[in-house]
Design an enzyme around this catalytic site. Structure first.
Site, short mmCIF file in Angstrom:
data_model
loop_
_atom_site.label_atom_id
_atom_site.label_comp_id
_atom_site.label_asym_id
_atom_site.label_seq_id
_atom_site.Cartn_x
_atom_site.Cartn_y
_atom_site.Cartn_z
N LYS A 134 1.05 4.20 -2.85
CA LYS A 134 0.69 5.59 -2.55
C LYS A 134 1.87 6.54 -2.76
O LYS A 134 1.69 7.69 -3.14
CB LYS A 134 0.14 5.69 -1.12
N TYR A 151 0.84 -1.21 0.00
CA TYR A 151 0.00 0.00 0.00
C TYR A 151 0.87 1.26 0.00
O TYR A 151 0.64 2.19 -0.77
CB TYR A 151 -0.89 -0.05 1.24
#
Ligand code: NAP
Length: 248
Positions: A160, A156
């Site tokens: 990002k 993740y």
């Protein structure tokens, strides 16, 4: 008069959570909204009805943002329906949290494809329309986790952080054509998902934030409206942190 009067906005992943609040606020500000979802058909239909009944213009499209060809078909359908695309909000995102030691290739690929490749897919798809119009605003939903990293979220955090690099590059490439590209990095935003968590833990998270509360989806939606609107006409390549001061 709204801040987004008659702007055509595509928002990915708006059947719930932050995307839904963005869709609601954009319609409130006068935009025509095309939003996507992956599996929440009923919620998407309910949102489409809610926004239309409020006197706004909105349509939900089932479209997997991680699939290149689906992004192109989506944009073609939106241009057919609404005539153009002024703003793209790459909001769709998932987590598959686990320590690196246990992380499977599938968990890595799912997160990278849904959170990062999706932004490439959609940005490529809207590029021609925005270039022709010599105007556009692209907004990528990053996260404070992309800035500082987080144990158990290597996939993740990488997706990002990747969005921030992508944002800055697109801003440099398309700035001369009056197409802006910015990112938003939300902190801890309280949604249906966080309601299911242990409330003692949630309260501890709140206590650690300078503003002493979790964010609401509307806090992120307000920053999105700013970046979508002409109020931010001289803002590009930036990441706005919407995190109550969690990360400075
Ligand atoms: P959420 O409630 O889980 O909603 C995710 C949305 O994305 C849903 O509408 C979902 O559609 C859609 N989606 C998932 N995979 C998709 C795909 N392949 N194609 C199209 N749509 C897809 O998430 P959220 O909390 O609102 O988060 C929204 C964004 O903000 C995400 O990018 C997230 O990483 C970011 N963010 C959230 C927080 C937070 O605290 N909540 C903090 C920082 C950043 P279905 O309902 O059909 O599955």
């Amino acid at each position: 008069m709204g801040l987004l009067d008659n702007k055509v906005i595509i928002i990915t992943g708006a059947s719930r959570g932050i995307g839904k609040a963005i869709a609601q606020e954009c319609v409130q500000q006068g935009a025509k909204v095309a939003f996507t979802y992956l599996s929440s058909e009923e919620k998407a239909k309910a949102l489409e009805a809610e926004l239309s009944n409020s006197g706004g213009t909105a349509k939900g499209f089932k479209s997997d943002a991680s699939v290149f060809d689906e992004a192109q078909s989506l944009v073609d359908a939106v241009v057919e329906e609404f005539g153009t695309v002024d703003v793209l909000v790459n909001n769709a995102g998932i987590t598959r949290d686990t320590l690196l030691m246990r992380m499977s290739e599938e968990q890595w690929d799912q997160v990278i494809n849904t959170n990062l490749k999706s932004a490439f897919n959609l940005t490529k798809a809207v590029q021609r329309t925005m270039l022709k119009a010599r105007s556009g605003s692209i907004i990528n939903m990053s996260s404070v986790v992309g800035v500082k990293g987080n144990a158990g979220q290597a996939n993740y955090a990488a997706s990002k952080a990747g969005l921030i690099g992508f944002t800055k590059s697109v801003a440099q490439e398309l700035g001369s054509r009056n197409i802006r590209c910015n990112a938003i990095a939300p902190g801890f935003i309280e949604t249906e998902m966080t309601e299911a968590l242990d409330q003692k833990v949630v309260q501890e998270w709140r206590n650690g934030i300078p503003l002493k509360r979790g964010g609401a989806p509307i806090d992120v939606a307000n920053a999105t409206v700013f970046l979508a609107s002409d109020m931010s006409a001289y803002v590009t390549g930036q990441t706005i942190h919407v995190c109550g001061g969690m990360l400075m």
